[in-house]
Design a protein around this motif. Sequence first.
Motif, PDB file in Angstrom:
ATOM      1  N   SER A 295       0.852  -1.186   0.000  1.00  0.00           N
ATOM      2  CA  SER A 295       0.000   0.000   0.000  1.00  0.00           C
ATOM      3  C   SER A 295       0.891   1.240   0.000  1.00  0.00           C
ATOM      4  O   SER A 295       1.622   1.503   0.956  1.00  0.00           O
ATOM      5  N   LEU A 296       0.812   1.985  -1.090  1.00  0.00           N
ATOM      6  CA  LEU A 296       1.651   3.164  -1.292  1.00  0.00           C
ATOM      7  C   LEU A 296       0.980   4.398  -0.680  1.00  0.00           C
ATOM      8  O   LEU A 296      -0.175   4.687  -0.989  1.00  0.00           O
ATOM      9  N   PRO A 297       1.671   5.148   0.176  1.00  0.00           N
ATOM     10  CA  PRO A 297       1.059   6.374   0.724  1.00  0.00           C
ATOM     11  C   PRO A 297       0.796   7.389  -0.383  1.00  0.00           C
ATOM     12  O   PRO A 297       1.679   7.653  -1.209  1.00  0.00           O
ATOM     13  N   GLU A 298      -0.400   7.925  -0.399  1.00  0.00           N
ATOM     14  CA  GLU A 298      -0.730   8.984  -1.356  1.00  0.00           C
ATOM     15  C   GLU A 298      -0.387  10.320  -0.706  1.00  0.00           C
ATOM     16  O   GLU A 298      -1.031  10.721   0.264  1.00  0.00           O
ATOM     17  N   THR A 299       0.608  10.980  -1.213  1.00  0.00           N
ATOM     18  CA  THR A 299       1.092  12.221  -0.611  1.00  0.00           C
ATOM     19  C   THR A 299       0.802  13.407  -1.519  1.00  0.00           C
ATOM     20  O   THR A 299       1.031  13.344  -2.728  1.00  0.00           O
ATOM     21  N   TYR A 300       0.302  14.485  -0.929  1.00  0.00           N
ATOM     22  CA  TYR A 300       0.050  15.711  -1.671  1.00  0.00           C
ATOM     23  C   TYR A 300       1.213  16.669  -1.395  1.00  0.00           C
ATOM     24  O   TYR A 300       1.281  17.288  -0.336  1.00  0.00           O
ATOM     25  N   VAL A 301       2.144  16.745  -2.351  1.00  0.00           N
ATOM     26  CA  VAL A 301       3.301  17.629  -2.212  1.00  0.00           C
ATOM     27  C   VAL A 301       2.972  18.950  -2.902  1.00  0.00           C
ATOM     28  O   VAL A 301       2.702  18.983  -4.104  1.00  0.00           O
ATOM     29  N   ARG A 302       3.010  20.041  -2.121  1.00  0.00           N
ATOM     30  CA  ARG A 302       2.664  21.360  -2.667  1.00  0.00           C
ATOM     31  C   ARG A 302       3.884  22.089  -3.221  1.00  0.00           C
ATOM     32  O   ARG A 302       3.750  22.941  -4.099  1.00  0.00           O
ATOM     33  N   SER A 303       5.060  21.790  -2.678  1.00  0.00           N
ATOM     34  CA  SER A 303       6.273  22.472  -3.128  1.00  0.00           C
ATOM     35  C   SER A 303       7.381  21.456  -3.362  1.00  0.00           C
ATOM     36  O   SER A 303       7.970  20.957  -2.401  1.00  0.00           O
ATOM     37  N   PRO A 304       7.707  21.138  -4.615  1.00  0.00           N
ATOM     38  CA  PRO A 304       8.808  20.201  -4.885  1.00  0.00           C
ATOM     39  C   PRO A 304      10.145  20.694  -4.351  1.00  0.00           C
ATOM     40  O   PRO A 304      11.010  19.891  -4.016  1.00  0.00           O
ATOM     41  N   GLN A 305      10.304  22.011  -4.258  1.00  0.00           N
ATOM     42  CA  GLN A 305      11.556  22.556  -3.744  1.00  0.00           C
ATOM     43  C   GLN A 305      11.656  22.368  -2.230  1.00  0.00           C
ATOM     44  O   GLN A 305      12.741  22.222  -1.680  1.00  0.00           O
ATOM     45  N   ASN A 306      10.515  22.344  -1.561  1.00  0.00           N
ATOM     46  CA  ASN A 306      10.492  22.174  -0.114  1.00  0.00           C
ATOM     47  C   ASN A 306       9.292  21.309   0.271  1.00  0.00           C
ATOM     48  O   ASN A 306       8.246  21.815   0.693  1.00  0.00           O
ATOM     49  N   PRO A 307       9.420  19.996   0.145  1.00  0.00           N
ATOM     50  CA  PRO A 307       8.276  19.118   0.423  1.00  0.00           C
ATOM     51  C   PRO A 307       7.838  19.123   1.888  1.00  0.00           C
ATOM     52  O   PRO A 307       6.746  18.633   2.200  1.00  0.00           O
TER      53      PRO A 307
END
Length: 657
Positions: A467-479
């Motif tokens: 089961s892969l965690p579904e992550t909402y990353v808003r800033s690729p520069q600063n996750p």
Amino acid sequence: MGHEIQYILESKRLVWLVAVVFAVVILFQYFEFPYGDVASSLFSAGRAQPPVSGSYPPQASPQIPKPLGNITRFDGSNYTRPVDEMVDNAIDKGNDVGIENDFESERDGDTDEFTRTDDGHGVSGDQIEEIEGLAPEKVRQFNGDLSTNNVNSSTLQEKVTGAASPITPFLLSPASSPDSLTSKTTVDATAIAPSTALDNSTSKPNIVSPNSAPNFKEPVTSLKNPNLPANDSSMKEVPLVKENHETPMGDVVTVSDMHDILLHNRASVRSMKPLWSSMVDQELLDAKLQIENAPANDNDHALYPPLYRNVSRFKRSYELMEKTLKVYVYKEGAKPIFHQPQVVLSGIYASEGWFMKHMKENKHFVTNNPKQAHLFYIPFSSRMLEEKLYVVGSGSRDNLVQHLKDYIHLIAERYDSWNRTGGSDHFLVACHDWATDETKKSMNSCIRALCNSDVKKEGFELGKDVSLPETYVRSPQNPLRELGGKPPSQRSFLAFFAGQMHGDVRRILLHYWENKDPDMKIFGKLKKSKNNRNYIQYMKSSKYCICAKGYEVNSPRVVEAIFHECVPVIISDNFVPPFFEILNWESFAVFVLEKDIPNLKKILVSISERRYLVMQQRVKKVQQHFLWHVKPVKYDIFHMILHSIWYNRVFRVDPIN
């Protein structure tokens, strides 16, 4: 003379009468007594009853796991007592905490942890840390794969109808006779030279399912009593049921059910036997043995024991992964579907992009020699597959499925690694909802790390898939931007949810709770704000964050809640939570059945303040496993995903010898 004749006639009548009576008795016994044992039944009242058909003789009775209190032992080993239980015992004895009278003991029905009910005396987060910091002098180690409550062979059989046989992988037809593939799991398979892995008579490999090949016999696994001699005819071979993703289950597969199914699959399911031996197989077997016999170890300050099903096993497995694991990353495949993680580093599909990025850049685990690899990574993005190939409005995903199938043909033509194991040592990481269905056919033998982990209707297989965690990353520069939340004392809302009306569960949630109660901040889609500040502030200010399923079982809110130190409340029947084989989710999250949405507030307020504080502190401790870093760090989400893939491979390997 006349008297003598009369006497003879009467004697003959008496003899005939006796004979008739005897015949009647014999006939009566013939029809009424079983087993055909007529004569002996007249003379042996103590005749032993024959065994019922299919049962074991007394000296060969099967070894059934013996219940230990409320725990069933599957492998003769001990169980690690939960820290909460030890803590509570310490409290009851008045050890050094000074609040032994503040709480009334109660049993948590879903876990092996003892909790306390607050009777009016508050307790601070610091006190909770002090209480839970008490360590036992000795920890009893459970060497089984997982602990379980009230589990036995009959209950498992009710949840999983029979043990699954090795999965049916796609194979590249070897040039040698298909009969060489025929084997029983109890008999060594015939080794096949790597050169036979390719059909050189064609320019394109012929990939077939093994049971469709001519003269192919389905492998049979026998469950035999080890105490019986090999030639004991009273013991029958019990073939394992062929794996079927439509295994009958109840309408809802609870977390407890998943736990039992995972135990069952661990004990009964193996990957396809390799067609020829390799050094990596023995390395995996050695790792498995060391993990199973991991010494009790709870002194790693980075790992908090109540968060894990078995912290000692996890620690040993992680160490062996760091020491042993080598991954080969296929170089085939065209961008942007393959090899371009940069396009999927933000948004709700970011997990597949960040994992691909870190895997391709990794120097420790990645090898350029396929012969040294324990695992093979198929580096594609399910999001880009959908974006580039799906024809909007067509309603068909056949071309997406075919694209993946063609890729498997490509790597099977160029490498012998796929054929050696039928793909069981290959893995993929995909977060799009469609990925579960798109990979069912040509890639189902692989270890699939999937966000859409629906154990009932999507064919997600516990013990193989991750089961892969579904992550909402808003800033690729600063996750890690906006990481954390308010302390418990400043969380003014009982519960929070906001989101679009995807699926029926959210509509039901809003029907019962939108604008119904000031403690329940339940909304539809919130108005837009800079950097989504409103949504984030609600999460940072709420005790419980509602993670209601959308169209599918998965939701980024589960990781978002942990990210903002809010206790997750998961409302998604049949959802396998991330890292399920490692983490004890019920120690830090709340699971609510979809049918219980009308009682949601009642369920939440029934959780004592002390229990909430314990769970909230655990959310903060488990948070490290759900964070993306620009450069990976130990125990972070990248390493946890890779570890779960490694762990499932180790426990499914089925070597030739």
